[in-house]
Design an enzyme around this catalytic site. Structure first.
Site, PDB file in Angstrom:
ATOM      1  N   CYS A  29       0.833  -1.208   0.000  1.00  0.00           N
ATOM      2  CA  CYS A  29       0.000   0.000   0.000  1.00  0.00           C
ATOM      3  C   CYS A  29       0.868   1.258   0.000  1.00  0.00           C
ATOM      4  O   CYS A  29       1.364   1.686   1.046  1.00  0.00           O
ATOM      5  CB  CYS A  29      -0.930  -0.005   1.215  1.00  0.00           C
ATOM      6  SG  CYS A  29      -1.944   1.471   1.311  1.00  0.00           S
ATOM      7  N   CYS A  44      -0.501   4.151   2.116  1.00  0.00           N
ATOM      8  CA  CYS A  44      -0.322   3.994   3.574  1.00  0.00           C
ATOM      9  C   CYS A  44       1.130   4.193   3.985  1.00  0.00           C
ATOM     10  O   CYS A  44       1.417   4.804   5.003  1.00  0.00           O
ATOM     11  CB  CYS A  44      -0.738   2.597   4.038  1.00  0.00           C
ATOM     12  SG  CYS A  44      -2.195   1.935   3.245  1.00  0.00           S
ATOM     13  N   ASP A  45       2.068   3.651   3.214  1.00  0.00           N
ATOM     14  CA  ASP A  45       3.454   3.553   3.687  1.00  0.00           C
ATOM     15  C   ASP A  45       4.449   4.446   2.948  1.00  0.00           C
ATOM     16  O   ASP A  45       5.599   4.573   3.385  1.00  0.00           O
ATOM     17  CB  ASP A  45       3.941   2.094   3.565  1.00  0.00           C
ATOM     18  CG  ASP A  45       3.092   1.153   4.401  1.00  0.00           C
ATOM     19  OD1 ASP A  45       2.582   1.609   5.444  1.00  0.00           O
ATOM     20  OD2 ASP A  45       2.933  -0.015   4.018  1.00  0.00           O
TER      21      ASP A  45
END
Ligand code: NAP
Length: 306
Positions: free
Chosen positions: A135, A138-139
């Site tokens: 992701c 997200c990261d």
């Protein structure tokens, strides 16, 4: 036995929320069961440029919030719990088991979507969350200004690589062939991006690092040369699998585990429907998931009232 709900919708991604919008507006008592937050794949998508009505694009998370608010406005109930099975699926009153409690409904719309595939190589599980990610949204921020890798050559890889290129120093795509699978417009955007590089005809054989990922063993498939390639992070986009394990002995699934339906989203079991990415022959497009959800809702309404 009286059912608690006219319809239980499993999954609050785009397909499930669109279905809920239509069932509630048709005055069907609706519960939407979702494991995490509403939005599904929208939550891990940065910019959406191909959903009609948003000429400047829209952030996935913003569209998820809007879709959820619109469905809630007409009275859909949402419960955050994991669906673990369905009992009496062929009976007029069906029971959905969750890790919290049971829900009974006259119809069930399955919209549990799917998840990104793993590569299945050594070091991948051990370094997941420590450099190996599925992701970018997200990261990606953890690797600001660093050199990262995206594995895969499809639309997801190109989209997420483009997002990452706005944050990191460089993005190297590792792709197993010497041409991309992605849509032409996404290919052109990647080729024109000065932060983007390609390792063509390469595969990752192992992710390496002590505390965190710092390199991978890669193989050039044309020369058979195997060598270490440095990276601060690897974002893996090598396809997608449906979340349908809990349906294995209940419904007809295709070889990839997708739920088989007719054109009106009906499964072989009366008053059970499937829509979105979990459905066989889904095009895995946001607009198509919304269309599927609407069709499933209309079929459920029709079957319950005829
Ligand atoms: P995909 O189209 O199946 O692409 C997967 C990529 O990973 C391919 O390039 C494939 O290589 C590679 N791959 C698969 N297994 C591999 C392995 N074991 N090792 C190395 N590489 C591997 O998956 P996706 O990109 O997630 O897209 C899925 C669907 O969603 C598509 O229909 C796509 O159009 C849609 N989608 C659309 C958008 C958009 O419209 N912007 C965004 C995301 C997804 P090969 O090419 O050699 O097979």
């Amino acid at each position: 036995m009286e059912a608690d709900y006219d319809v239980a919708i499993l999954g609050a991604g785009a397909a499930g929320l669109a279905a809920g919008l239509y069932t509630t507006r048709a005055m069907m008592k609706t519960v939407i069961l979702e494991q995490l937050g509403p939005g599904g794949q929208l939550l891990i998508t940065d910019e959406i440029e191909n959903y009609p009505g948003f000429p400047d694009g829209i952030k996935g998370q913003e569209l998820a919030i809007r879709m959820d608010q619109q469905t809630a406005r007409f009275g859909a109930e949402s419960e955050y719990t994991e669906v673990i099975g369905i009992e009496d699926i062929e009976k007029p009153v069906k029971t959905v088991h969750t890790d919290d409690r049971d829900f009974t409904a006259k119809t069930i719309i399955i919209a549990t979507g799917g998840a990104h595939n793993k590569l299945g190589v050594a070091g991948e599980d051990m370094l997941a969350g420590r450099g190996v990610s599925y992701c970018a949204v997200c990261d990606g921020n953890f690797f600001r200004g660093q050199d990262v890798v995206v594995v895969g050559g499809g639309d997801s890889a190109m989209d997420e690589g483009h997002y990452l290129s706005g944050i990191v120093k460089s993005v190297t795509f590792i792709h197993r062939r010497d041409e991309l699978r992605a849509t032409k417009v996404l290919q052109e955007r990647a080729f024109g991006n000065e932060k983007v590089k390609f390792l063509w005809s390469h595969v990752v054989e192992e992710f390496r690092g002590d505390e965190a990922l710092d390199r991978a063993l890669v193989k050039n498939l044309k020369t058979d040369e195997v060598y270490e390639f440095p990276m601060a992070a690897a974002f893996i986009y090598v396809g997608f699998h449906p979340n349908t394990d809990y349906l294995k002995d209940l419904l007809e699934l295709d070889a990839g585990g997708h739920i088989c339906t007719d054109i009106n989203m009906r499964t072989v079991i009366p008053r059970v429907y499937a829509c979105g990415d979990a459905r066989a022959q889904s095009t895995r497009q946001l607009g198509a998931a919304v269309g599927d959800g609407i069709t499933a809702a209309l079929s459920a309404y029709h079957d319950l009232n005829n």
